[in-house]
Design an enzyme around this catalytic site. Structure first.
Site, short mmCIF file in Angstrom:
data_model
loop_
_atom_site.label_atom_id
_atom_site.label_comp_id
_atom_site.label_asym_id
_atom_site.label_seq_id
_atom_site.Cartn_x
_atom_site.Cartn_y
_atom_site.Cartn_z
N GLU A 201 32.07 41.44 42.15
CA GLU A 201 32.91 41.28 43.33
C GLU A 201 34.04 42.30 43.31
O GLU A 201 34.34 42.90 42.27
CB GLU A 201 33.48 39.87 43.41
N ASN A 236 41.53 39.37 30.75
CA ASN A 236 41.13 38.34 31.71
C ASN A 236 41.27 36.93 31.16
O ASN A 236 40.69 35.99 31.69
CB ASN A 236 39.68 38.57 32.17
N GLU A 290 36.90 30.84 42.03
CA GLU A 290 35.90 29.96 41.43
C GLU A 290 36.48 28.56 41.32
O GLU A 290 37.69 28.36 41.48
CB GLU A 290 35.49 30.47 40.05
N PHE A 350 46.15 43.15 20.12
CA PHE A 350 45.77 41.75 20.29
C PHE A 350 44.38 41.44 19.71
O PHE A 350 43.68 40.57 20.20
CB PHE A 350 45.81 41.34 21.76
#
Length: 670
Positions: A201, A236, A290, A350
């Site tokens: 998307e 994300n 979602e 990270f």
């Protein structure tokens, strides 16, 4: 019939969270555990525990038959799935229904409709919910992914249809990234969910990630419990969340809430669930992203601002009770912040960290003296192990205050009071964000971390004011260490050792000449430069690793460690090694040579503990900058290691399937 015994088909902090509410309701609990979790906190806290297999979740926590066997052994009449693992697996919910066991979650049809990201977007569009442009059909291979991405227009988001928690998700800005991202997303999706279907998307630039909490019963009643802002993300995956959002006005909140409820009703939803939206920060437009048909990781902030126990509501709905509140009853009170404490080293981009928690001491929970609230949801304990097999989250630290500024200040203080040692963790990073003007003003997007830390996180450098505060604390700590030494050594003849009052405190490149006066309860630190005096009070004594100091009325929670001749102080994301010397020794120290670090520029070192899943080169190969060298999997995430510059491979020291420790050599270059 009321639920009598709940089996929690999960682990870690969410299992402990469910157990806490079940106990409050007088309901027995059953934990399940893998080999790696035999001594886990959720196993200790449950009334019963059942072993379900080896450490990998694919052989334990997501094996439906093993969960069913545990149910039969214990006679549990209900299952709470938590989040992740089997929580959004319709086959699991259907198996429980067939077994005659209550699923504390939504109906199978809703999970099927909303748990599949492709199907959910089609249903959302039919229900009149605004959706993001994209390709909702299944994608067969990387070539098709590239064609679709180009037709949508870069940047695009490549996502796993069965995904969640940032797994199986990549952003692509060109054809090459779309091709590579497609394959990595498929691999992660298959590993994490057993489902490698992918869709693409449009990626909305300058987006805010805002989600609506919904709650419904089996009688058609459904309402929304406000929103959560989850824009601060890394790979994300959410890092900091808050409720409400500093961006939404009441009209937008109502519109998003009503659409979320309409979508839930369209699929006959009951239980707690979350409808996620991407909000265009400029145009104030929102798009359906979602629906998560489960409890969300960040649900505590909603509980703190609404006063509603979501786990309790899920249990009551599953038991067949009607909701006891209406939309008009839902009020948002104050502000709540959640910081996710991860076993990830921010100083190494990270990357995951594993090992034993040699120190784990969270801040005091509950209502504080100033009226704020501290809550810490965790599944670990001091001395426990952080495993490479599961999500790296250690705890969720939450604070509540009457305003956003108060909640942020409470979070900053709580982070300063949180002690974690033995592994790499993101506490310094979280503290740094709390002090940033951009965060405090609420100017958030999902690109926040990339924009604010473009070169990665390297800690917070003390400004002039902070340097003086830390120097004053170091001087007082040193004085107490010196006094303690005199008490141990006693006297020599008729002469007691005298502790000097003039010192030089070295903090990095800063050197502060100071003198001490006052009493042991309230030391006065006077700086030679400028003549400024700071009164330092606090009960720290040698052996303590944390203390509260009051500097001219300002209360600071500081982590204190004595390392050789240095005093390590950590505060607000700052981490300094202070050296307190007499003026004479300070002059001599200037003449000492500086030790240089070893040269590792010709080596590819494993950046995290993990398993080598592939090695893409061999000895003698010439590699170009940006070329893939190897892939490492750790904590369910696939990490592609690439060449930083052109070179020739001299030696490959690791092979696919091999487990490596952090900084262990993978290959060497000529």
């Amino acid at each position: 019939m009321p639920i009598q015994k709940i089996l929690i088909a999960n682990r870690g902090e969410i299992a402990c969270r469910v157990i806490r509410t079940a106990k409050k309701m007088g309901i027995k609990t059953v934990a399940v555990y893998s080999d790696a979790d035999a001594n886990a906190l959720h196993v200790r806290e449950a009334d019963e525990a059942v072993h379900i297999g080896p450490a990998p979740s694919s052989q334990s926590y997501i094996v439906i038959d093993k969960i069913l066997d545990a149910i039969r052994k214990t006679g549990a009449d209900a299952v709470h799935p938590g989040y992740g693992f089997l929580s959004e697996n319709p086959l699991f919910a259907a198996a429980l229904e067939k077994e005659g066991v209550t699923f504390i979650g939504p109906p199978v049809g809703a999970i099927q409709a909303m748990g599949d990201k492709i199907t959910s977007k089609k249903i959302a569009a039919e229900a009149g919910v605004s959706t993001v442009p994209g390709h909702m059909g299944l994608i067969e291979d990387a070539d098709e992914a590239v064609r679709i991405s180009a037709s949508i227009g870069y940047p695009v988001m490549i996502k796993a249809s069965a995904g969640g928690g940032g797994k199986g998700m990549r952003i692509a800005w060109n054809d090459a990234e779309a091709r590579e991202g497609f394959q990595s997303s498929k691999n992660e999706a298959k590993s994490s969910f057993g489902d490698d279907r992918i869709f693409i998307e449009k990626f909305v630039t300058e987006p805010r990630h805002i989600e609506i909490q919904v709650l419904g019963d089996k009688f058609g009643n459904c309402l929304y419990l406000g929103e959560r802002e989850c824009s601060i993300q890394r790979r994300n995956q959410k890092v900091i969340e808050e409720a409400p959002s500093p961006f939404l006005d009441e009209a937008t909140r109502r519109a998003m809430g009503e659409q979320a409820v309409a979508l839930a009703k369209a699929v006959g939803y009951h239980s707690a669930g979350t409808v996620e939206f991407i909000v265009d920060g400029k145009a104030n437009r929102f798009y359906f992203l979602e629906m998560n048909t489960r409890l969300q990781v960040e649900h505590p902030v909603t509980e703190l601002v609404t006063g509603i126990d979501l786990v309790e509501q899920m249990i009551r709905v599953a038991s067949g009770e009607k909701l006891s509140l209406t939309q008009a009853d839902v009020k948002l009170n104050g502000w709540a912040i959640e910081s996710r404490l991860y076993a990830e080293d921010p100083f190494r981009n990270f990357l995951p960290s594993i090992g034993r928690l040699s120190r784990y001491r969270p801040p005091v929970e509950g209502v504080q003296a100033d009226g704020t609230v501290v809550r810490n949801d965790t599944g670990v304990y001091e001395g426990g192990e952080i495993s490479m097999y599961y999500d790296p989250m250690i705890a969720k630290l939450c604070t509540w205050g009457e305003t956003r500024a108060v909640a942020i200040d409470a979070m900053a203080a709580a982070l300063n009071d949180f002690q974690v040692e033995g592994i790499g963790h993101n506490l310094p990073f979280l503290s740094a964000v709390m002090g940033q003007e951009r965060f405090r003003s609420g100017r958030l997007t999902t690109a926040y971390i990339a924009e604010e830390f473009p070169e990665g996180f390297s800690g917070v450098a003390p400004d002039a004011a902070s340097s003086r505060k830390l120097a004053a604390i170091a001087a007082v700590v040193n004085a107490r260490v010196q006094v303690r030494a005199t008490q141990i050594s006693g006297t020599i003849g008729n002469h007691a050792r005298v502790v000097g009052r003039d010192w030089v405190v070295k903090l990095g490149d800063d050197a502060h000449a100071i003198s001490l006066s006052g009493t042991a309860e309230a030391e006065i630190v006077t700086f030679a430069e400028g003549g400024e005096s700071v009164t330092v009070a606090g009960s720290w004594h040698p052996g303590q690793t944390h203390a509260h100091f009051v500097l001219n009325g300002e209360r600071l929670g500081v982590k204190v460690d004595l390392i050789g001749s240095a005093i390590r102080l950590r505060l607000n994301g700052m981490d300094v090694a202070a050296r307190v010397r007499s003026p004479r020794v300070a002059d001599l120290a200037k003449l000492m040579p500086v030790k240089l670090p070893p040269d590792t520029s010709k080596m590819l070192l494993c950046p995290m503990p993990g398993v080598i899943t592939s090695v893409a080169v061999k000895p003698g190969d010439t590699v170009e900058a940006g070329q893939t060298l190897a892939t490492v999997e750790a904590m369910k995430m696939e990490n592609v290691l690439k060449a930083e510059r052109r070179g020739v491979v001299k030696r490959v020291a690791a092979s696919a399937g091999q487990s490596l420790a952090v900084d262990e050599m993978i290959m060497e270059f000529e």
